[in-house]
Design a protein around this motif. Structure first.
Motif, short mmCIF file in Angstrom:
data_model
loop_
_atom_site.label_atom_id
_atom_site.label_comp_id
_atom_site.label_asym_id
_atom_site.label_seq_id
_atom_site.Cartn_x
_atom_site.Cartn_y
_atom_site.Cartn_z
N GLY A 35 0.82 -1.20 0.00
CA GLY A 35 0.00 0.00 0.00
C GLY A 35 0.86 1.25 0.00
N LEU A 38 -5.23 -3.79 -2.90
CA LEU A 38 -4.92 -3.03 -4.11
C LEU A 38 -6.11 -2.96 -5.07
N SER A 77 -8.32 -0.32 -3.80
CA SER A 77 -7.76 1.01 -4.07
C SER A 77 -7.99 1.41 -5.52
N ALA A 87 -1.10 1.88 -8.30
CA ALA A 87 -1.75 0.70 -7.72
C ALA A 87 -2.10 -0.35 -8.75
N GLN A 112 -6.13 1.03 3.31
CA GLN A 112 -6.71 -0.27 2.96
C GLN A 112 -5.75 -1.40 3.33
N GLY A 113 -4.46 -1.16 3.14
CA GLY A 113 -3.47 -2.16 3.54
C GLY A 113 -3.48 -2.39 5.04
N ASP A 138 1.02 4.03 -2.91
CA ASP A 138 0.74 5.44 -2.65
C ASP A 138 1.90 6.34 -3.06
N SER A 150 -4.46 3.77 -0.32
CA SER A 150 -3.91 2.42 -0.42
C SER A 150 -3.30 1.97 0.90
N SER A 151 -2.61 2.89 1.59
CA SER A 151 -2.00 2.55 2.87
C SER A 151 -3.06 2.18 3.90
#
Length: 421
Positions: free
Chosen positions: A57, A117, A120, A66, A350-351, A61, A347-348
């Motif tokens: 993530g 991902l 994202s 992504a 969601q990770g 980012d 993304s971070s």
């Protein structure tokens, strides 16, 4: 091609790769004589999810778009999954646990980040198109479940659910998604200039969400509930197949096609996904998560009470309830995190959600579940086949009580200041 269709195909392939082996890997491992290590294989999915989704993530980012990183991860996941299949095919029951486990582990290390991902990529594209993600995403995500079901049925009807060819199926689908990733909508990386702290430079700002009490509690309970995620994936089909050792159930549809029976769970998902926009806006994240938690109580309880004969209706109820147990937690939670965080760390964040659920939660849950199963059951070889038999009822009851305790505590502790509208 229409944006929603493109994202739907992405989700179809994403989960088709997972569905090929996730619910039947326990049967294959049992056939290799590795039944006592099933929990370890599922725990590895959790272990790599502790650091890989967050790491990927951050990369998405900051440095690699992504959609491009999604493709690269699937390329590596597919190659190592095919290597696992090749090793199992060549060595059969002489396969060494360490070698097969290592190849499989590298594959899932690159697959697990793709769950975040794909979210994202979808959220980014839908937001750019001016769409409401809470309304637009669930109908797209439903195709992921359809892909999961398709490969479940494929490996069951071909007999691959008993062999290493379930890994071949997964590997081929991953490679297909690698190729398809070149057609996905472009995601931007955060190239903001100026002086940054060390943590900002690495994209670790998503972990600052723990400074907010509401988000910290949400992530902690995500991990606690995440402990339930892989339990039925790892042990439901071996449990159903153990009924084959009983004369009154041998040859029944449930025993002969345990994977297809289990797929009712995913069919239920396809309907429950469509309910998420209504439930999220009408009741809010707390109530939706509570529905998921108490659905897990019934999921485990009905499995323990059912059988492939006269009690098959309890199995079917358990499978139907799974739709709410999984979707109302996993997908609603993902949407909540997306709405509660800044787009620059999408993304971070969601990770981080995957880290807490499929990482810490699933790791602890898989290891603990294996210990519970080992306490109440044992392996026996009958007619040349290896079965896990024993007091399965007590096993499922223990899991059900755990989910109940988590649900009660969540109701008492989690109080979001503002619900999603």
């Amino acid at each position: 091609m229409n944006l929603k269709v493109r994202l739907a195909v992405m989700n179809f392939l994403e989960f088709a790769a997972w569905g090929a082996y996730l619910t039947c890997m326990g049967v294959y491992l049992g056939n290799l004589g590795m039944g006592a290590h099933i929990g370890g294989y599922f725990a590895m999915q959790g272990i790599v999810s502790i650091f890989m989704p967050a790491l990927m993530g951050i990369v998405a980012d900051r440095w690699i778009p992504a959609q491009r990183l999604l493709g690269l991860c699937h390329l590596l996941a597919g190659i190592f999954m095919l290597a696992s299949a090749w090793y199992g095919h060549v060595n059969g029951t002489e396969s060494k646990y360490f070698v097969l486990f290592s190849l499989y582990s590298v594959s899932v290390a690159f697959y697990m980040p793709t769950l975040a991902l794909t979210n994202s990529v979808a959220y980014n594209a839908l937001t750019k198109a001016g769409m409401d993600t809470v309304k637009a995403f669930p109908p797209i995500r439903i195709f992921g479940t359809i892909g999961f079901i398709c490969t479940m049925w494929f490996v069951d009807l071909t007999g691959f659910n008993q062999t290493e060819y379930q890994f071949v199926t997964s590997g081929v689908v991953s490679l297909a998604l690698f190729l398809y990733s070149f057609t996905l909508p472009k995601c931007e990386v955060n190239k903001s200039e100026g002086k940054k702290s060390f943590s900002d430079a690495l994209g670790l700002q998503a972990f600052s969400l723990f400074k907010r009490k509401e988000m910290a509690i949400f992530f902690i309970f995500s991990a606690l509930l995440g402990a339930s995620l892989q339990i039925t994936n790892g042990f439901a089909t071996p449990y159903i197949q153990h009924f084959e050792t009983m004369a009154e159930y041998a040859g029944s549809f449930g025993v002969e096609h345990a994977t297809i029976l289990y797929s009712i769970s995913q069919i239920s998902e396809t309907f429950c996904i469509l309910l998420i926009p209504f439930f999220m806006k009408r009741y809010g994240i707390k109530q939706v998560m509570l529905i998921a938690m108490f659905a897990w109580v019934l999921r485990f309880g009905f499995l323990g009470l059912g059988n492939p004969g006269a009690g098959i209706w309890l199995f079917i109820l358990s499978m139907i309830i799974y739709g709410m147990a999984f979707d109302f937690f996993n997908i609603s939670g993902s949407l909540y995190v997306d709405k509660a965080t800044d787009p620059t760390m999408r993304s971070s964040a969601q990770g981080l959600f995957i880290l807490m659920t499929n990482g810490i939660g699933a790791t602890v849950g898989s290891v603990a579940a294996q210990q519970v199963v080992n306490v109440f059951t044992h392996q026996e070889t009958m007619n040349g086949a290896i079965y896990t038999i024993g007091n399965w009822g007590a096993t499922w009851s223990a899991f059900s009580v755990y989910a109940l305790i988590v649900g009660v505590l969540f109701a008492l502790i989690f109080h979001p200041k503002k619900e999603m509208k």
